[in-house]
Design a protein around this motif. Structure first.
Motif, mmCIF file in Angstrom:
data_model
loop_
_atom_site.group_PDB
_atom_site.id
_atom_site.type_symbol
_atom_site.label_atom_id
_atom_site.label_comp_id
_atom_site.label_asym_id
_atom_site.label_seq_id
_atom_site.Cartn_x
_atom_site.Cartn_y
_atom_site.Cartn_z
ATOM 1 N N TYR A 169 3.094 9.942 10.677
ATOM 2 C CA TYR A 169 2.556 9.548 9.370
ATOM 3 C C TYR A 169 3.601 8.820 8.530
ATOM 4 C CZ TYR A 169 -1.060 12.735 10.855
ATOM 5 O OH TYR A 169 -2.050 13.352 11.590
ATOM 6 N N VAL A 170 4.745 8.489 9.165
ATOM 7 C CA VAL A 170 5.837 7.803 8.471
ATOM 8 C C VAL A 170 6.260 6.598 9.306
ATOM 9 C CG1 VAL A 170 8.226 8.012 7.704
ATOM 10 C CG2 VAL A 170 6.643 9.896 7.331
ATOM 11 N N GLU A 171 6.494 5.480 8.644
ATOM 12 C CA GLU A 171 6.831 4.252 9.359
ATOM 13 C C GLU A 171 8.244 4.282 9.925
ATOM 14 O OE1 GLU A 171 6.369 -0.572 8.742
ATOM 15 O OE2 GLU A 171 6.683 0.687 6.980
ATOM 16 N N ASN A 172 9.211 4.755 9.160
ATOM 17 C CA ASN A 172 10.621 4.683 9.555
ATOM 18 C C ASN A 172 11.125 6.066 9.943
ATOM 19 O OD1 ASN A 172 13.347 4.280 9.870
ATOM 20 N ND2 ASN A 172 13.722 3.582 7.779
ATOM 21 N N VAL A 173 11.207 6.355 11.248
ATOM 22 C CA VAL A 173 11.673 7.675 11.667
ATOM 23 C C VAL A 173 13.195 7.748 11.744
ATOM 24 C CG1 VAL A 173 9.571 8.300 12.880
ATOM 25 C CG2 VAL A 173 11.377 7.140 14.120
ATOM 26 N N TYR A 174 13.873 6.601 11.837
ATOM 27 C CA TYR A 174 15.336 6.635 11.815
ATOM 28 C C TYR A 174 15.837 7.288 10.531
ATOM 29 C CZ TYR A 174 15.369 3.398 15.789
ATOM 30 O OH TYR A 174 15.196 2.812 17.025
ATOM 31 N N HIS A 175 15.161 6.995 9.428
ATOM 32 C CA HIS A 175 15.520 7.618 8.149
ATOM 33 C C HIS A 175 15.424 9.134 8.235
ATOM 34 C CE1 HIS A 175 15.266 8.801 3.936
ATOM 35 N NE2 HIS A 175 14.107 9.375 4.225
ATOM 36 N N ILE A 182 0.827 -1.184 0.000
ATOM 37 C CA ILE A 182 0.000 0.000 0.000
ATOM 38 C C ILE A 182 0.878 1.257 0.000
ATOM 39 C CG2 ILE A 182 -0.139 -0.025 2.538
ATOM 40 C CD1 ILE A 182 -2.949 1.127 2.282
ATOM 41 N N ASP A 183 0.502 2.253 -0.807
ATOM 42 C CA ASP A 183 1.222 3.525 -0.860
ATOM 43 C C ASP A 183 0.664 4.419 0.240
ATOM 44 O OD1 ASP A 183 2.556 5.835 -1.438
ATOM 45 O OD2 ASP A 183 1.981 5.922 -3.550
ATOM 46 N N TYR A 184 1.119 4.181 1.466
ATOM 47 C CA TYR A 184 0.487 4.851 2.601
ATOM 48 C C TYR A 184 0.795 6.350 2.635
ATOM 49 C CZ TYR A 184 4.857 5.050 5.310
ATOM 50 O OH TYR A 184 6.116 5.324 5.746
ATOM 51 N N THR A 185 1.963 6.765 2.126
ATOM 52 C CA THR A 185 2.252 8.201 2.163
ATOM 53 C C THR A 185 1.347 8.979 1.209
ATOM 54 O OG1 THR A 185 4.051 7.954 0.553
ATOM 55 C CG2 THR A 185 4.646 7.888 2.888
ATOM 56 N N LYS A 186 0.952 8.358 0.097
ATOM 57 C CA LYS A 186 -0.002 9.005 -0.809
ATOM 58 C C LYS A 186 -1.363 9.137 -0.125
ATOM 59 C CE LYS A 186 -1.774 8.810 -5.557
ATOM 60 N NZ LYS A 186 -3.213 8.951 -5.252
ATOM 61 N N ILE A 187 -1.757 8.098 0.600
ATOM 62 C CA ILE A 187 -3.013 8.160 1.354
ATOM 63 C C ILE A 187 -2.957 9.298 2.375
ATOM 64 C CG2 ILE A 187 -4.419 6.940 3.079
ATOM 65 C CD1 ILE A 187 -3.652 4.329 1.591
ATOM 66 N N ASN A 188 -1.831 9.429 3.057
ATOM 67 C CA ASN A 188 -1.707 10.486 4.061
ATOM 68 C C ASN A 188 -1.685 11.875 3.443
ATOM 69 O OD1 ASN A 188 -1.755 8.717 6.208
ATOM 70 N ND2 ASN A 188 0.469 8.525 6.318
ATOM 71 N N SER A 189 -1.074 12.001 2.274
ATOM 72 C CA SER A 189 -1.100 13.275 1.556
ATOM 73 C C SER A 189 -2.541 13.678 1.240
ATOM 74 C CB SER A 189 -0.290 13.159 0.269
ATOM 75 O OG SER A 189 -0.497 14.270 -0.572
#
Length: 252
Positions: free
Chosen positions: A136-142, A2-9
């Protein structure tokens, strides 16, 4: 996948269209009265960022990371900073453009996804302002690694963090523990994820303090100060009993 960042946008676009308080740009009157002794910037809902966290702003290069909406960047621009705003929501970006054109200052506006490599050279900025948004982002280390990369030595990272406690509960069952933490819809049954999207919440994640604060330290930052905060009136019920947010000042 799933393109979750597009959904969040798209979710943030919808919230902005509905008049979300974090999508309401500052007024001309608020902009006009802003000066070095009288300004308010929020990383979290209620407490304004201490002025000393910013240091000298005039002529400094500032990035508003996931900071669209025409609220923080106009203030920092009025104080003399050279601002860039980076956001994934068209409506939040439109608000930034509207305020800059109304008030006549220059700002660089970039639409982009902070879950991917940031489109900036190493050591590009003196300060990064990152209000509550990495839920709204899975990987915060990045995110912390990228912030470290693009900040100059001695540069400041001002972050608003969600401590995750809200995600223990569901909106229709306040104060009844329902979800284990950390909360990650991508690892849950599809029905639960679909229900979250259908409810207009987008795809949100909780993050541990190991990720949020430990992640900054692991990236190389030195933590200089922090404070806790909670929702404004009308926010999640748990905010009446326990703060849900942390603001941090870290230095490269």
């Amino acid at each position: 996948m799933i393109d979750y960042t597009k959904i969040n946008s798209e979710t943030w676009d919808s919230w902005a269209d509905d008049g979300c308080e974090w999508s309401l740009p500052i007024s001309h009157e608020e902009f006009e009265k802003t000066n070095v002794d009288n300004f308010a910037v929020y990383l979290t809902p209620c407490i304004t960022v201490p002025h000393e966290w910013f240091g000298e702003l005039k002529g400094k290069k500032v990035l508003g990371l996931a900071s669209g909406g025409g609220q923080q960047m106009p203030v920092l621009s009025k104080l003399g900073a050279e601002c860039t705003v980076f956001d994934y929501s068209d409506r939040q970006i439109e608000a930034e453009k509207m305020v800059s054109e109304r008030e006549g200052y220059n700002i660089t506006i970039i639409k982009g996804d902070m879950s991917k490599p940031l489109p900036f050279e190493d050591e590009s900025f003196d300060l990064i302002l990152h209000p509550v948004s990495n839920n709204y982002v899975e990987n915060v280390y990045h995110i912390w690694n990228e912030c470290y990369r693009i900040l100059k030595k001695g540069g400041r990272l001002l972050s608003g963090l969600d401590n995750g406690i809200d995600y223990l509960f569901e909106e229709n069952e306040p104060l009844k523990v329902v979800n284990p933490l950390p909360f990650n819809p991508l690892k849950m049954p599809k029905e639960k994820r679909d229900a979250m999207i259908a409810n207009g919440d987008g795809i949100q994640f909780s993050h541990t303090l190991d990720e949020q604060i430990g992640g900054q330290l692991k990236a190389g930052f030195a933590l200089k100060a922090l404070y806790e905060d909670r929702d404004r009136e009308g926010g999640n019920e748990i905010g009446k009993y326990y703060p849900q947010y942390i603001a941090t000042l870290a230095v490269k």
